[in-house]
Design a protein around this motif. Structure first.
Motif, PDB file in Angstrom:
ATOM      1  N   THR A 137       0.853  -1.187   0.000  1.00  0.00           N
ATOM      2  CA  THR A 137       0.000   0.000   0.000  1.00  0.00           C
ATOM      3  C   THR A 137       0.885   1.231   0.000  1.00  0.00           C
ATOM      4  O   THR A 137       1.649   1.440   0.952  1.00  0.00           O
ATOM      5  CB  THR A 137      -0.902   0.018   1.240  1.00  0.00           C
ATOM      6  OG1 THR A 137      -1.697  -1.170   1.256  1.00  0.00           O
ATOM      7  CG2 THR A 137      -1.815   1.239   1.211  1.00  0.00           C
ATOM      8  N   TYR A 138       0.774   2.056  -1.030  1.00  0.00           N
ATOM      9  CA  TYR A 138       1.648   3.210  -1.203  1.00  0.00           C
ATOM     10  C   TYR A 138       0.995   4.483  -0.682  1.00  0.00           C
ATOM     11  O   TYR A 138      -0.220   4.673  -0.812  1.00  0.00           O
ATOM     12  CB  TYR A 138       2.014   3.377  -2.685  1.00  0.00           C
ATOM     13  CG  TYR A 138       2.964   2.308  -3.171  1.00  0.00           C
ATOM     14  CD1 TYR A 138       2.490   1.058  -3.576  1.00  0.00           C
ATOM     15  CD2 TYR A 138       4.339   2.528  -3.194  1.00  0.00           C
ATOM     16  CE1 TYR A 138       3.354   0.057  -3.986  1.00  0.00           C
ATOM     17  CE2 TYR A 138       5.218   1.537  -3.611  1.00  0.00           C
ATOM     18  CZ  TYR A 138       4.715   0.308  -3.994  1.00  0.00           C
ATOM     19  OH  TYR A 138       5.576  -0.677  -4.396  1.00  0.00           O
ATOM     20  N   GLU A 139       1.837   5.340  -0.131  1.00  0.00           N
ATOM     21  CA  GLU A 139       1.374   6.639   0.346  1.00  0.00           C
ATOM     22  C   GLU A 139       1.292   7.616  -0.822  1.00  0.00           C
ATOM     23  O   GLU A 139       1.888   7.409  -1.891  1.00  0.00           O
ATOM     24  CB  GLU A 139       2.320   7.165   1.412  1.00  0.00           C
ATOM     25  CG  GLU A 139       2.369   6.299   2.655  1.00  0.00           C
ATOM     26  CD  GLU A 139       1.031   6.181   3.345  1.00  0.00           C
ATOM     27  OE1 GLU A 139       0.434   7.238   3.661  1.00  0.00           O
ATOM     28  OE2 GLU A 139       0.572   5.043   3.565  1.00  0.00           O
ATOM     29  N   SER A 140       0.564   8.694  -0.575  1.00  0.00           N
ATOM     30  CA  SER A 140       0.419   9.714  -1.600  1.00  0.00           C
ATOM     31  C   SER A 140       1.792  10.240  -2.015  1.00  0.00           C
ATOM     32  O   SER A 140       2.636  10.538  -1.177  1.00  0.00           O
ATOM     33  CB  SER A 140      -0.428  10.863  -1.046  1.00  0.00           C
ATOM     34  OG  SER A 140      -0.511  11.930  -1.962  1.00  0.00           O
ATOM     35  N   GLY A 141       2.007  10.301  -3.307  1.00  0.00           N
ATOM     36  CA  GLY A 141       3.275  10.792  -3.828  1.00  0.00           C
ATOM     37  C   GLY A 141       4.260   9.697  -4.184  1.00  0.00           C
ATOM     38  O   GLY A 141       5.336   9.988  -4.732  1.00  0.00           O
ATOM     39  N   PHE A 142       3.929   8.480  -3.852  1.00  0.00           N
ATOM     40  CA  PHE A 142       4.808   7.337  -4.158  1.00  0.00           C
ATOM     41  C   PHE A 142       4.025   6.329  -4.999  1.00  0.00           C
ATOM     42  O   PHE A 142       2.870   6.025  -4.689  1.00  0.00           O
ATOM     43  CB  PHE A 142       5.307   6.678  -2.873  1.00  0.00           C
ATOM     44  CG  PHE A 142       6.145   7.587  -2.020  1.00  0.00           C
ATOM     45  CD1 PHE A 142       5.575   8.286  -0.961  1.00  0.00           C
ATOM     46  CD2 PHE A 142       7.490   7.752  -2.278  1.00  0.00           C
ATOM     47  CE1 PHE A 142       6.336   9.138  -0.172  1.00  0.00           C
ATOM     48  CE2 PHE A 142       8.272   8.598  -1.495  1.00  0.00           C
ATOM     49  CZ  PHE A 142       7.694   9.298  -0.444  1.00  0.00           C
TER      50      PHE A 142
END
Lengths: 116, 116
Positions: free
Chosen positions: B56-61
């Motif tokens: 699960t990726y964070e915003s911006g990645f």
């Protein structure tokens, strides 16, 4: 809502003095507040943590003070020593719904220098 | 606590190439995290990696830039793809483990990446 504000950015304390670092959060759902200590070239190491059911937690020379109504918490280092010189990060998270805590939100860090 | 190792500890890479960072934990953990720490800055979560599911990726990645593998409960890799000088950072993996009745995040020593 997800920010954790940390101050000061840097701090110089005389050996034997008290070092105080402050953090403030916005998200009232946060219920876990750890402090990490990081030496140059190393990963952060957990120092001490608190949950909001207590207003203070002490481990050796390190104390967390927690003010739920003000949404603030602070780290106090008593009898500060040159070996305490490091960068300190506060963080916050909320309990996960199925296990553990949800992701940590970190403060911006405080570079602490203890001078002889 | 948790014993976490990372490889490589540091690397200098050319623009446009890719680097895979390995993270090994001393015992099984459910949740592993990858962070980026730019020089003198705080920690930014890149993604959460659970075994058996997509990260699960964070915003911006995004996955194309930072593909993650989690083949088992003690190991994960992070690849930094098509690197640019802006990717120069310390990359840290961390794990969550129960300690003293609560779940705590422990960090590896980090991988210091310099992109020329």
């Amino acid at each position: 809502q997800q920010q954790v504000k940390q101050s000061p950015q840097s701090l110089i304390v005389q050996k034997g003095g008290i070092s105080i670092i402050n953090c403030a959060y916005e998200n009232t759902a946060f219920d876990y507040f750890p402090w990490y200590q990081q030496f140059p070239g190393k990963g952060p190491a957990l120092l001490i943590a608190i949950r909001p059911d207590v207003s203070e937690k002490k481990e050796g020379r390190f104390t967390i003070s927690f003010n739920k109504s003000a949404k603030q918490f602070s780290l106090h280092i008593m009898d500060s020593q040159p070996g305490d010189s490091a960068t300190y990060f506060c963080a916050a998270s909320r309990s996960g719904w199925n296990f553990g805590n949800e992701k940590l939100t970190f403060g911006t860090g405080t570079r602490l220098t203890i001078i002889p | 606590s948790a014993v976490i190792s990372q490889k490589p500890s540091r690397d200098i890479c050319q623009r446009g190439t890719s680097l895979t960072i390995q993270c090994q934990v001393d015992s099984q953990v459910t949740m592993m995290f990858w962070y980026r720490q730019q020089p003198g800055q705080s920690l930014t979560l890149i993604a959460t990696a659970n075994q058996g599911s997509e990260a699960t990726y964070e915003s911006g990645f995004v996955i194309d830039k930072f593909p993650i593998s989690r083949p088992n409960l003690t190991f994960s890799t992070l690849t930094v793809s098509n690197m640019s000088p802006e990717d120069s950072s310390i990359y840290l993996c961390s794990v969550e483990r129960a300690s003293g009745g609560t779940d705590t995040q422990y960090f590896g020593p980090g991988t210091r990446l310099t992109v020329l």
